[in-house]
Design a protein around this motif. Structure first.
Motif, PDB file in Angstrom:
ATOM      1  N   LYS A   1     -20.550  47.824  -6.422  1.00  0.00           N
ATOM      2  CA  LYS A   1     -21.414  48.102  -7.448  1.00  0.00           C
ATOM      3  C   LYS A   1     -20.837  48.907  -8.435  1.00  0.00           C
ATOM      4  O   LYS A   1     -20.977  48.715  -9.932  1.00  0.00           O
TER       5      LYS A   1
ATOM      6  N   GLY B   1     -26.042  40.423 -16.416  1.00  0.00           N
ATOM      7  CA  GLY B   1     -25.249  41.448 -15.447  1.00  0.00           C
ATOM      8  C   GLY B   1     -25.528  42.822 -15.345  1.00  0.00           C
ATOM      9  O   GLY B   1     -25.754  43.301 -14.417  1.00  0.00           O
TER      10      GLY B   1
ATOM     11  N   THR C   1     -28.792  43.471 -15.780  1.00  0.00           N
ATOM     12  CA  THR C   1     -30.113  43.247 -14.891  1.00  0.00           C
ATOM     13  C   THR C   1     -29.863  43.082 -13.321  1.00  0.00           C
ATOM     14  O   THR C   1     -30.524  43.646 -12.508  1.00  0.00           O
ATOM     15  N   HIS C   2     -28.598  42.338 -13.096  1.00  0.00           N
ATOM     16  CA  HIS C   2     -28.121  42.229 -11.468  1.00  0.00           C
ATOM     17  C   HIS C   2     -27.924  43.679 -11.138  1.00  0.00           C
ATOM     18  O   HIS C   2     -28.183  43.864  -9.990  1.00  0.00           O
TER      19      HIS C   2
ATOM     20  N   TRP D   1     -29.455  44.522  -8.151  1.00  0.00           N
ATOM     21  CA  TRP D   1     -28.467  44.079  -6.848  1.00  0.00           C
ATOM     22  C   TRP D   1     -28.991  43.675  -5.785  1.00  0.00           C
ATOM     23  O   TRP D   1     -29.019  44.034  -4.632  1.00  0.00           O
TER      24      TRP D   1
ATOM     25  N   SER E   1     -31.287  38.342  -8.150  1.00  0.00           N
ATOM     26  CA  SER E   1     -30.627  38.520  -9.520  1.00  0.00           C
ATOM     27  C   SER E   1     -29.016  38.217  -9.671  1.00  0.00           C
ATOM     28  O   SER E   1     -28.670  38.222 -10.428  1.00  0.00           O
ATOM     29  N   LEU E   2     -28.515  37.966  -8.296  1.00  0.00           N
ATOM     30  CA  LEU E   2     -27.322  37.420  -8.267  1.00  0.00           C
ATOM     31  C   LEU E   2     -27.347  35.942  -8.848  1.00  0.00           C
ATOM     32  O   LEU E   2     -26.128  35.859  -9.524  1.00  0.00           O
ATOM     33  N   GLN E   3     -28.159  35.141  -8.657  1.00  0.00           N
ATOM     34  CA  GLN E   3     -27.993  33.611  -9.121  1.00  0.00           C
ATOM     35  C   GLN E   3     -27.629  33.777 -10.742  1.00  0.00           C
ATOM     36  O   GLN E   3     -26.712  32.896 -11.175  1.00  0.00           O
TER      37      GLN E   3
ATOM     38  N   ALA F   1     -26.692  36.104 -12.569  1.00  0.00           N
ATOM     39  CA  ALA F   1     -25.568  36.518 -13.072  1.00  0.00           C
ATOM     40  C   ALA F   1     -24.399  35.924 -12.751  1.00  0.00           C
ATOM     41  O   ALA F   1     -23.221  35.910 -13.555  1.00  0.00           O
TER      42      ALA F   1
ATOM     43  N   ILE G   1     -19.026  40.790  -8.187  1.00  0.00           N
ATOM     44  CA  ILE G   1     -20.686  40.541  -7.910  1.00  0.00           C
ATOM     45  C   ILE G   1     -20.658  39.476  -6.795  1.00  0.00           C
ATOM     46  O   ILE G   1     -21.786  39.562  -5.989  1.00  0.00           O
TER      47      ILE G   1
ATOM     48  N   SER H   1     -22.509  40.581  -2.830  1.00  0.00           N
ATOM     49  CA  SER H   1     -23.477  39.818  -2.347  1.00  0.00           C
ATOM     50  C   SER H   1     -23.124  39.312  -0.843  1.00  0.00           C
ATOM     51  O   SER H   1     -24.181  38.896  -0.488  1.00  0.00           O
TER      52      SER H   1
END
Length: 168
Positions: A6, A84, A86-87, A91, A95-97, A99, A151, A155
């Motif tokens: 992170k 990014g 926001t992700h 985290w 939110s990964l999708q 980003a 990122i 994940s």
């Protein structure tokens, strides 16, 4: 492992945001110069023999395409950085999708702009600001790729919320 990446992703995101902003500023300057110093054709005049549809009075024949694709990559890269952030705030899997999608799209456009930057470097007659833009594009290609890897690596332990729990 996921939480260790992170801070790396945050630093790469800040670096990429600053570089994409500079790329967009220099690209906007180059478009402004092309508009101000471009061809002015009157109704009784004919186009020059070697008229290029994307004419830039600074640089060479690859400059027009390079500047336009770099400007598009810069704007999409800034949008990628906003998503990014926001992700990084949440985290999680959801939110990964966005980003990842915006990160990969910005990286793909930056790779395209980098190819045009390499083509422009192979020609002569370049402006110093365009040289800066070429360098930023080449460095952004690498750093955006590492950001996307960071990122995605972060994940690995994340699963969707509805799939958590005991599977019996």
């Amino acid at each position: 492992m996921a939480d260790n990446l992170k801070p790396v992703a945050f630093l790469l995101l800040l670096l990429n945001l600053c570089m994409y902003i500079i790329l967009a500023i220099i690209g906007g300057w180059a478009v402004n110069v092309a508009i101000d110093r471009g061809f002015i054709i009157g109704p009784e005049l004919r186009l020059p023999a070697h008229f290029h549809p994307i004419f830039f009075p600074i640089g060479n024949f690859a400059t027009g395409f390079f500047v336009l694709f770099s400007l598009i990559a810069g704007v999409v890269g800034i949008a990628s950085a906003i998503v990014g952030f926001t992700h990084l705030r949440f985290w999680n899997y959801h939110s990964l999708q966005p980003a990842a999608v915006f990160g990969l799209l910005a990286w793909a456009l930056t790779v395209l702009a980098m190819g045009l930057a390499c083509q422009e470097i192979s020609f002569d007659r370049r402006n110093a600001k365009l040289g800066t833009m070429e360098a930023f594009t080449i460095v952004l290609t690498v750093t955006q790729f590492f950001y996307v890897l960071a990122i995605h690596g972060g994940s690995q332990g994340a699963v969707p919320v509805e799939r958590r729990g005991n599977f019996a």
